[in-house]
Design a protein around this motif. Structure first.
Motif, mmCIF file in Angstrom:
data_model
loop_
_atom_site.group_PDB
_atom_site.id
_atom_site.type_symbol
_atom_site.label_atom_id
_atom_site.label_comp_id
_atom_site.label_asym_id
_atom_site.label_seq_id
_atom_site.Cartn_x
_atom_site.Cartn_y
_atom_site.Cartn_z
ATOM 1 N N ALA A 38 0.835 -1.167 0.080
ATOM 2 C CA ALA A 38 0.082 0.044 0.027
ATOM 3 C C ALA A 38 0.656 1.223 0.031
ATOM 4 O O ALA A 38 0.724 2.372 -0.633
ATOM 5 C CB ALA A 38 -0.872 0.173 1.229
ATOM 6 N N ILE A 39 2.080 1.183 0.754
ATOM 7 C CA ILE A 39 2.897 2.340 0.682
ATOM 8 C C ILE A 39 3.497 2.460 -0.718
ATOM 9 O O ILE A 39 3.609 3.980 -1.228
ATOM 10 C CB ILE A 39 4.008 2.104 1.620
ATOM 11 N N ASN A 40 3.920 1.561 -1.190
ATOM 12 C CA ASN A 40 4.085 1.567 -2.568
ATOM 13 C C ASN A 40 3.225 2.013 -3.661
ATOM 14 O O ASN A 40 3.469 3.207 -4.402
ATOM 15 C CB ASN A 40 4.468 0.210 -3.201
ATOM 16 N N ILE A 41 1.856 1.667 -3.440
ATOM 17 C CA ILE A 41 0.933 2.340 -4.287
ATOM 18 C C ILE A 41 0.742 3.871 -4.199
ATOM 19 O O ILE A 41 0.896 4.674 -5.065
ATOM 20 C CB ILE A 41 -0.573 1.869 -4.086
ATOM 21 N N GLY A 42 0.798 4.145 -2.800
ATOM 22 C CA GLY A 42 0.779 5.494 -2.423
ATOM 23 C C GLY A 42 1.572 6.463 -2.999
ATOM 24 O O GLY A 42 1.738 7.749 -3.536
ATOM 25 N N ALA A 43 2.995 5.866 -2.610
ATOM 26 C CA ALA A 43 4.318 6.709 -3.368
ATOM 27 C C ALA A 43 4.054 6.940 -4.518
ATOM 28 O O ALA A 43 4.550 7.997 -5.305
ATOM 29 C CB ALA A 43 5.614 5.872 -2.632
ATOM 30 N N SER A 44 3.984 5.602 -5.157
ATOM 31 C CA SER A 44 3.966 5.736 -6.716
ATOM 32 C C SER A 44 3.214 6.840 -7.519
ATOM 33 O O SER A 44 3.241 7.520 -8.310
ATOM 34 C CB SER A 44 4.041 4.519 -7.404
ATOM 35 N N LEU A 45 1.984 7.028 -6.873
ATOM 36 C CA LEU A 45 0.781 7.907 -7.118
ATOM 37 C C LEU A 45 1.452 9.289 -6.954
ATOM 38 O O LEU A 45 0.951 10.227 -7.784
ATOM 39 C CB LEU A 45 -0.448 7.409 -6.475
ATOM 40 N N THR A 46 1.817 9.279 -5.717
ATOM 41 C CA THR A 46 2.218 10.643 -5.585
ATOM 42 C C THR A 46 3.310 11.251 -6.454
ATOM 43 O O THR A 46 3.465 12.100 -7.015
ATOM 44 C CB THR A 46 2.868 10.957 -4.026
ATOM 45 N N ASN A 47 4.042 10.203 -6.566
ATOM 46 C CA ASN A 47 5.202 10.568 -7.602
ATOM 47 C C ASN A 47 4.769 10.770 -9.210
ATOM 48 O O ASN A 47 5.565 11.699 -10.178
ATOM 49 C CB ASN A 47 6.371 9.442 -7.924
ATOM 50 N N SER A 48 3.658 10.149 -9.530
ATOM 51 C CA SER A 48 3.065 10.320 -10.808
ATOM 52 C C SER A 48 2.580 11.676 -10.981
ATOM 53 O O SER A 48 2.243 11.955 -12.349
ATOM 54 C CB SER A 48 2.056 9.110 -11.061
ATOM 55 N N VAL A 49 2.283 12.358 -10.287
ATOM 56 C CA VAL A 49 1.452 13.822 -10.296
ATOM 57 C C VAL A 49 2.534 14.581 -11.275
ATOM 58 O O VAL A 49 3.836 14.775 -10.803
ATOM 59 C CB VAL A 49 1.322 14.524 -8.995
ATOM 60 N N PRO A 50 1.961 15.139 -12.397
ATOM 61 C CA PRO A 50 2.934 15.920 -13.204
ATOM 62 C C PRO A 50 3.685 17.216 -12.426
ATOM 63 O O PRO A 50 2.761 17.445 -11.582
ATOM 64 C CB PRO A 50 2.212 16.503 -14.264
ATOM 65 N N VAL A 51 4.845 17.434 -12.873
ATOM 66 C CA VAL A 51 5.653 18.781 -12.239
ATOM 67 C C VAL A 51 5.665 18.746 -10.945
ATOM 68 O O VAL A 51 6.988 18.686 -10.395
ATOM 69 C CB VAL A 51 4.805 20.031 -12.699
ATOM 70 N N ILE A 52 4.922 18.464 -9.968
ATOM 71 C CA ILE A 52 5.173 18.739 -8.582
ATOM 72 C C ILE A 52 5.284 17.365 -7.933
ATOM 73 O O ILE A 52 5.497 17.428 -6.671
ATOM 74 C CB ILE A 52 4.040 19.438 -7.733
ATOM 75 N N GLY A 53 4.967 16.211 -8.531
ATOM 76 C CA GLY A 53 4.666 15.015 -8.094
ATOM 77 C C GLY A 53 5.931 14.892 -7.217
ATOM 78 O O GLY A 53 5.903 14.291 -5.935
ATOM 79 N N THR A 54 7.150 14.663 -7.596
ATOM 80 C CA THR A 54 8.448 14.121 -6.805
ATOM 81 C C THR A 54 8.613 14.918 -5.482
ATOM 82 O O THR A 54 9.062 14.461 -4.617
ATOM 83 C CB THR A 54 9.651 14.173 -7.545
ATOM 84 N N THR A 55 8.275 16.260 -5.864
ATOM 85 C CA THR A 55 8.467 17.303 -4.646
ATOM 86 C C THR A 55 7.660 17.006 -3.647
ATOM 87 O O THR A 55 7.970 16.805 -2.340
ATOM 88 C CB THR A 55 8.412 18.840 -5.265
ATOM 89 N N LEU A 56 6.396 16.861 -4.122
ATOM 90 C CA LEU A 56 5.207 16.419 -3.132
ATOM 91 C C LEU A 56 5.532 15.095 -2.396
ATOM 92 O O LEU A 56 5.275 15.081 -1.166
ATOM 93 C CB LEU A 56 4.136 16.216 -3.909
ATOM 94 N N ALA A 57 5.954 14.157 -3.045
ATOM 95 C CA ALA A 57 6.479 13.073 -2.412
ATOM 96 C C ALA A 57 7.381 12.889 -1.302
ATOM 97 O O ALA A 57 7.470 12.456 -0.196
ATOM 98 C CB ALA A 57 6.812 11.842 -3.510
ATOM 99 N N ARG A 58 8.530 13.968 -1.609
ATOM 100 C CA ARG A 58 9.618 14.034 -0.915
ATOM 101 C C ARG A 58 8.958 14.842 0.413
ATOM 102 O O ARG A 58 9.359 14.610 1.687
ATOM 103 C CB ARG A 58 10.651 15.176 -1.351
ATOM 104 N N VAL A 59 8.017 15.726 0.380
ATOM 105 C CA VAL A 59 7.493 16.521 1.454
ATOM 106 C C VAL A 59 6.489 15.486 2.176
ATOM 107 O O VAL A 59 6.588 15.506 3.661
ATOM 108 C CB VAL A 59 6.438 17.566 1.210
#
Lengths: 166, 454
Positions: free
Chosen positions: B159-180
């Motif tokens: 479930a963590i993987n699902i959540g993390a990969s979905l957050t990462n998939s958001v264009p432009v801000i995804g990876t930053t959002l995931a880090r936060v």
């Protein structure tokens, strides 16, 4: 009016009955599951000349966070007469760590000066001696033929004394 | 004067103290809320929100207690949950109450939402309550999601993987959002999820509750006891397993997440763009619920007179059900590789989702236009059947007496099971005791009615 009171009482009793099975929740609040005082080697008599002490961790878990707990620190004493004693190192006054001073043959607390008799673990002077709980919890010690010393259980509650053994 | 003071018993003095405190509390915000205790058996449909709130309170209490032992660390999270489950007295019971109350809260929240939708409750100046309710629903989902990840077993990590990969998939801000949101590395993830689960989301929910709870609250002790009892019985019958401890060196194999994220899981497995499937579509789904009060312009309140809202409601409910069930499906053919087995045919899947909307709307418009007028006529012709049956006083006393005996028996079995180390059995009987209380509380209310009529 009487009947209303009766109904109210029935409901009250039933309400109490509904919550009573939750009373054992007290066990949840006072358990100390991480302290399993099993038999553990704590040293060898040959490394302790009379009038010396060793500080050891008991029970050891291997987890540095748990093993660093002052409540796991114990004193192993070799008294001048050669006998062995072991007490919790947690002062019963305000939970500082006490130490054995061989020159005066007494256990002293560096914080507020409580002094314990190394033969009994009873506080004889200082603030700890004025409390109800004044006897340091004692470790049951077993010595093997080759001189290995083992701890096997604690009498009393660490930080609360022998008297506070609940 | 002094003599009269002396003649007062302890009980009446306590009552005086109670009155004194109540008089002072009247000046506080506490008395802004009006708590109504129903004098009759009411359908729980009217207070599903209150029942949801009760499960939230149960979750708060058990959650706080679980914090005494749980440690949010990569190495210790699973072990501390195991400690609670296996070693700490009463820990297994608390953990199971917490787990099953979370399921109950989600189910009640969904039930609450759809009941309000179909009965048009958002119409009578309740738009703010509706919108905050939908947001609270999303937060409830996130709270459940962050909670079940805290155990750090294989299922949690999926479930963590699902959540993390979905957050990462958001264009432009995804990876930053995931880090936060997630921090960096698994150690941070556990701590971040913990903070979200025990502080941030619950506090947001409490704040939103102030603009979601109506001023008149219906608190029905029997129904509340039934819900609490059902949670305990469910906990005893289906104790939540510990699962397999997460080990980064061991591949977890196929595992299905908790039922409430199965919808998401199914969407992601259709193989289309992750952001579209796992983020955009669910967001659209939430927006669709948020805007229903503003697009439903029909006059009536009954579902039968509001074909658009009813159709959309049925479609939403059916979509949740279908995607959730679909999420459980994994191709059983083990000769295929894992990636192939997990894929859900996107054409079939999305066609079904669209068809659900079309069929629901056609059905609801059809009903309102062709069937409802006839039903309405028939209802007018036939008067409502009056059901009336009265208990005599002796019957009432017999019921109350046997219920008390039953409850004492239930308590006894509960204690005996607990002492014998059978926590699951104890939970079942604790639940039965609570439900017996519900029966007694209900018949006491019936008793009051009888007294009033005499």
């Amino acid at each position: 009016m009487k009947r209303r009171k009766f109904l109210k009482t029935v409901m009250g009793i039933s309400g109490i009955l509904a919550v009573t099975p939750f009373v054992p929740i007290k066990d949840y609040l006072i358990t100390n599951v991480s302290f399993e005082f099993t038999r553990q080697k704590i040293g060898n008599i040959n490394e302790l000349p009379p009038g010396s002490r060793k500080i050891y961790t008991y029970p050891v878990t291997g987890n540095p966070e748990l093993d660093g707990d002052p409540f796991r620190k114990f004193l192993l004493l070799r008294l001048p007469d050669g006998s062995l004693k072991s007490y919790s190192a947690v002062c019963l006054h305000l939970w500082c760590l006490v130490d054995y001073k061989s020159e005066r043959n007494q256990i002293e607390c560096p914080c507020h000066g409580s002094i314990y008799d190394p033969n009994t673990g009873i506080a004889i002077r200082g603030p700890a001696s004025l409390q109800f709980n004044k006897t340091l919890p004692e470790v049951k010690i077993e010595v093997e033929e080759n001189g290995d010393i083992y701890a096997n259980g604690v009498v009393g509650v660490i930080g609360y004394g022998k008297e506070g053994a609940v | 004067m002094g003599r009269r003071e002396q003649s007062k018993g302890i009980l009446s003095r306590l009552m005086d103290l109670y009155d004194w405190v109540v008089d002072r509390l009247e000046r506080t915000v506490l008395f802004g809320i009006r708590l109504v205790i129903p004098k009759k058996l009411l359908s729980p449909h009217g207070f599903l929100g209150m029942l949801t709130l009760v499960t939230f309170i149960i979750l708060g209490i058990t959650g706080m207690l679980l914090l005494f032992y749980y440690k949010p660390s990569l190495t210790q999270a699973y072990d501390t949950v195991r400690l609670i489950n296996d070693d700490v007295s009463f820990g297994r019971i608390l953990r199971n109450i917490h787990y099953h109350a979370s399921n109950a809260m989600l189910l009640l929240a969904i039930y609450h939402l759809f009941y309000q939708l179909f009965s048009g409750k958002y119409k009578v100046k309740n738009e703010v309550i509706w919108v905050t309710g939908v947001i609270l629903g999303v937060l409830t989902f996130l709270e459940a999601y962050t909670g079940y990840d805290l155990i750090l077993n294989e299922r949690a990590v999926l479930a963590i993987n699902i959540g993390a990969s979905l957050t990462n998939s958001v264009p432009v801000i995804g990876t930053t959002l995931a880090r936060v949101l997630l921090g960096f590395g698994f150690s941070d993830i556990v701590l971040h999820f913990y903070v979200f689960h025990v502080v941030i989301i619950p506090v947001l929910m409490l704040i939103l509750l102030t603009v979601h709870l109506p001023r008149n609250l219906i608190f029905d002790p029997p129904m509340v006891a039934v819900v609490a009892g059902a949670i305990l019985i469910a906990g005893g019958l289906f104790p939540v397993p510990l699962g397999v401890k997460f080990d980064p060196d061991v591949p977890p194999g196929v595992s299905i997440p908790e039922w409430y994220i199965n919808s998401l899981y199914a969407l992601i497995r259709t193989g289309i763009d992750k952001f579209v499937a796992g983020v955009l579509l669910p967001t659209l789904f939430i927006i669709y619920f948020l805007v229903i009060p503003f697009i439903d312009r029909s006059k009536g309140l009954s579902w039968e007179e509001r074909p658009l809202a009813t159709g959309l409601g049925i479609a939403g409910l059916a979509q949740i059900a279908v995607t959730t069930v679909w999420g459980f499906y994994v191709n059983p053919d083990k000769t295929l590789d894992l990636a192939t087995r997990l894929v859900i045919d996107p054409v079939l899947f999305y066609t079904v989702l669209v068809l659900i909307i079309v069929v629901s709307l056609l059905a609801s418009y059809g009903y309102t236009k062709y069937i409802y007028p006839r039903v309405k006529m028939e209802r007018r012709r036939r008067p409502e059947p009056q059901v009336s049956f009265k208990l005599t006083r002796n019957q009432l006393y017999a019921i109350l007496g046997s219920a008390i005996v039953a409850q004492i028996f239930a308590d006894g079995v509960a204690f005996w099971s607990y002492i014998s180390g059978m926590a699951d059995l104890a939970m079942i009987w604790m639940g039965i005791s609570l439900i017996t209380f519900a029966v007694i509380a209900h018949f006491v209310r019936v008793g009051y009615e009888i007294i009033r009529e005499e």
